[in-house]
Write an enzyme that holds these catalytic residues in place. Structure first.
Site, PDB file in Angstrom:
ATOM      1  N   SER A 144       1.308  -1.168   0.189  1.00 63.14           N
ATOM      2  CA  SER A 144      -0.156   0.083   0.260  1.00 63.14           C
ATOM      3  C   SER A 144       0.635   0.881  -0.086  1.00 63.14           C
ATOM      4  O   SER A 144       0.496   2.422  -0.165  1.00 63.14           O
ATOM      5  CB  SER A 144      -0.951  -0.176   1.345  1.00 63.14           C
ATOM      6  OG  SER A 144       0.192  -0.407   2.354  1.00 63.14           O
ATOM      7  N   HIS A 195       2.964   4.782   4.710  1.00 65.01           N
ATOM      8  CA  HIS A 195       1.835   5.174   3.821  1.00 65.01           C
ATOM      9  C   HIS A 195       2.321   6.523   3.515  1.00 65.01           C
ATOM     10  O   HIS A 195       2.359   7.187   2.092  1.00 65.01           O
ATOM     11  CB  HIS A 195      -0.187   5.175   4.100  1.00 65.01           C
ATOM     12  CG  HIS A 195      -0.377   3.622   4.745  1.00 65.01           C
ATOM     13  ND1 HIS A 195      -1.569   4.378   4.962  1.00 65.01           N
ATOM     14  CD2 HIS A 195      -0.145   2.970   4.453  1.00 65.01           C
ATOM     15  CE1 HIS A 195      -1.975   3.024   5.315  1.00 65.01           C
ATOM     16  NE2 HIS A 195      -1.081   2.321   4.446  1.00 65.01           N
TER      17      HIS A 195
END
Length: 290
Positions: A144, A195
């Site tokens: 991610s 992230h």
């Protein structure tokens, strides 16, 4: 860190369903290959998660640099894999046809490693600033971080859109920042630094020196040349004969004319049975996970 497994990998089954709904022939080769690699490694992990996750302690202090390559393609469980790969599917289709397979593959390879490095820098900085060595032990796996970077690129190459994050309409240009906070609040166990590292690497490419450095490293890489891409692509979509749809209008034929947010919402609505995950991800309108 151990993989959380269920008796049946429902997330994997739903991922395969999503892939076949799109159609293998409609997925560009690098996107399809990257997705296949992640699925293969999930089914046949190269090492236990504790041996592949990236952290300051393991990556920097213990010099286990192979974790930079291994961490992005390993996932904690089938839902982790599902959310990340569905996101990769839609972003990959758009970006690979915009940039070309060679450049897109190069970006995926560089981003996968660089995000791990930036992640360690962020965790090291937090440990020093807060005088808390536990940040150096935080160990992350998953794709991610790369997806956040691709989100930045997607907004750069397809500007002007609007996203709906937890009921808040916001320009797609800034959506990744709100998603960063919303995901952390919604699921505190996710890697905020991972992230954030993805967003920063994406910005380094679109607004900083990374694109020029990659071009210099690649040497005579014609796919960095916009005019070269325009000879092979029309309005950002491939004219390659293996892809039957060549224009944005035709692209809508297999996306149903839905926006990315609507595609994710439909995938979740049709697929998820875990109510807690559904409640959180429905607010975000797209799956991330780390």
């Amino acid at each position: 860190m151990q993989r959380r497994r269920r008796g049946v990998d429902v997330g994997l089954i739903l991922l395969l369903s999503q892939v076949f709904q799109v159609g293998l022939e409609n997925i560009p080769p690098v996107t399809l290959g990257t997705l296949a690699l992640n699925v293969f490694v999930f089914l046949k992990p190269l090492k236990p998660l504790l041996k592949v996750c990236i952290s300051v302690d393991q990556g920097y202090h213990r010099k286990d640099w192979q974790r930079l390559l291994l961490a992005p393609v390993h996932h904690a469980d089938d839902w982790h894999l599902y959310f990340n790969m569905v996101s990769l599917l839609w972003k990959g289709i758009k970006l690979e046809r915009k940039l070309g397979s060679i450049l897109f593959g190069y970006i995926i390879a560089v981003f996968s490693v660089l995000i791990g490095i930036v992640y360690m820098v962020l965790e090291f900085a937090l440990a020093e600033l807060l005088n808390d060595p536990s940040y150096k032990m935080n160990c992350a796996v998953g794709f991610s971080g790369v997806l956040f970077a691709l989100k930045v690129l997607n907004n750069h190459y397809h500007p002007g859109g609007t996203s709906n994050i937890m009921g808040i309409p916001i320009s797609s240009r800034y959506a990744c920042w709100l998603e960063l906070v919303a995901i952390h609040l919604c699921s505190p166990g996710t890697s905020f630094a991972g992230h954030l590292a993805g967003i920063l690497v994406g910005l380094m490419y679109t607004m900083g020196p990374l694109k020029m450095l990659m071009k210099a490293t690649a040497g005579d890489f014609s796919y960095f040349n916009d005019s070269a891409r325009q000879r092979d692509y029309y309005s950002g979509y491939s004219r390659h004969p293996s892809y039957p749809y060549n224009t944005p209008g035709d692209y809508d034929m297999y996306t149903g004319g839905l926006t990315e947010e609507e595609q994710f919402e439909r995938a979740l609505r049709n697929s998820l049975h875990d109510r807690a995950a559904l409640s959180c991800m429905h607010m975000l309108h797209r799956p991330w996970g780390y």
